[in-house]
Scaffold this motif. Sequence first.
Motif, mmCIF file in Angstrom:
data_model
loop_
_atom_site.group_PDB
_atom_site.id
_atom_site.type_symbol
_atom_site.label_atom_id
_atom_site.label_comp_id
_atom_site.label_asym_id
_atom_site.label_seq_id
_atom_site.Cartn_x
_atom_site.Cartn_y
_atom_site.Cartn_z
ATOM 1 N N PRO A 1 25.227 3.518 28.091
ATOM 2 C CA PRO A 1 26.667 3.781 28.123
ATOM 3 C C PRO A 1 27.533 2.526 28.124
ATOM 4 O O PRO A 1 27.165 1.492 28.677
ATOM 5 N N PHE A 2 28.691 2.673 27.516
ATOM 6 C CA PHE A 2 29.731 1.649 27.517
ATOM 7 C C PHE A 2 30.923 2.197 28.294
ATOM 8 O O PHE A 2 31.440 3.272 27.984
ATOM 9 N N ALA A 3 31.342 1.472 29.326
ATOM 10 C CA ALA A 3 32.468 1.889 30.163
ATOM 11 C C ALA A 3 33.546 0.824 30.126
ATOM 12 O O ALA A 3 33.259 -0.360 29.920
ATOM 13 N N ILE A 4 34.787 1.245 30.357
ATOM 14 C CA ILE A 4 35.885 0.282 30.280
ATOM 15 C C ILE A 4 37.044 0.723 31.168
ATOM 16 O O ILE A 4 37.341 1.913 31.278
ATOM 17 N N HIS A 5 37.678 -0.261 31.841
ATOM 18 C CA HIS A 5 38.912 0.007 32.566
ATOM 19 C C HIS A 5 40.010 0.321 31.552
ATOM 20 O O HIS A 5 40.085 -0.305 30.491
ATOM 21 N N ALA A 6 40.898 1.243 31.918
ATOM 22 C CA ALA A 6 42.007 1.578 31.023
ATOM 23 C C ALA A 6 43.151 2.185 31.828
ATOM 24 O O ALA A 6 42.930 2.950 32.771
ATOM 25 N N GLY A 7 44.360 1.816 31.455
ATOM 26 C CA GLY A 7 45.535 2.444 32.048
ATOM 27 C C GLY A 7 45.745 2.136 33.508
ATOM 28 O O GLY A 7 46.348 2.942 34.214
ATOM 29 N N GLU A 8 45.287 0.972 33.952
ATOM 30 C CA GLU A 8 45.504 0.633 35.359
ATOM 31 C C GLU A 8 46.860 -0.034 35.564
ATOM 32 O O GLU A 8 47.700 0.499 36.295
ATOM 33 N N PRO A 9 47.161 -1.173 34.916
ATOM 34 C CA PRO A 9 48.488 -1.756 35.121
ATOM 35 C C PRO A 9 49.570 -1.024 34.335
ATOM 36 O O PRO A 9 50.709 -0.909 34.781
#
Length: 338
Positions: free
Chosen positions: A174-182
């Motif tokens: 799997p590939f995971a990514i942070h998104a929509g935090e700031p």
Amino acid sequence: MEEVAGTVLAGRSFEPIRGHVVVEDGRIQAIEETETESTDIVLPAFVNAHTHLGDSVAKEAAVGLSLDEAVAPPDSLKHRQLAAADRSELVGAMRRTLRFARRTGTVSCLDFRESGTDGANALREAARTVDVDPFIFGSESPSVLDVADGYGASGANDDDFTEERAACERRGVPFAIHAGEPDATDIHPALDLEPDLLVHMVHAEREHLDRVRSQSVPVAVCPRANTVLDVGRPPVRELVDHTTVALGTDNVMLNPPSMFREMAYTAKRFDVTPREVLRMATTAGAEIAGLDCGVIAPGRRAALTVLDGDSDNLADSVDPVRAVVRRATALDVERVVG
């Protein structure tokens, strides 16, 4: 063979059954409804869907800082602390956090591990003597996949992660990514990478939610960390209505990895039911990582958290699921099985 007796929160619906779970060779053989004197509450052990265990070397260091000051790569306080920590210090700090997680009912966590191959190996070493099995999302380069379970990207505005995404595709991990935090600017670019997991999605809007649904991308939310860093409130109800949502505690330097605290906060601050929150803390994280736990059902791994239902805190609760989610604490844990 072992029998774990009490009120069993069984299956994906967490139906309370008075009886016992029959366990043999680490697997659930049966759930038997029968008379029992046990006042225990038996639930699936937790899967923490987003952690940064390396932050264990800097507990409370980032309190009062902005998101960029606290955690943004490469020059935030977090990354300076990680660079300054020697390996033995880092391993020891992460091991302590894993021990705490185990005592509070967690058997696995989906960890974004900084520092590339060295960082992933350090976490493997920390977990070797603890009964918590971290699912490691590695960092820095595709070569980390030689030792990690997947790749965890900081955010689509930070770098171009197409090579890392392609490496995950080739290896079937799997590939995971942070998104929509700031803010929302990195959400569409993150979705363009066709990730297997999005983290945070605090600023997700209707157009993002529609893409999440159409691409069937699960989301890990971390409401307490979002509050501490003052980045906003994730649209938890809308996310649950669109996809699989799991619960994580995020940075150890900001929050202890207590799923009890995360569940109670989420249940009391957002428009979600206790069963939905319990599913976010157990089943959802397990499914995202492909783990054979997170639900009490025959044939599944016997990963169980046993609470004292007659504790001074839980006694006389009228609804065991609600009590687990909104009221239970680490002090109520009698033991963790599996």
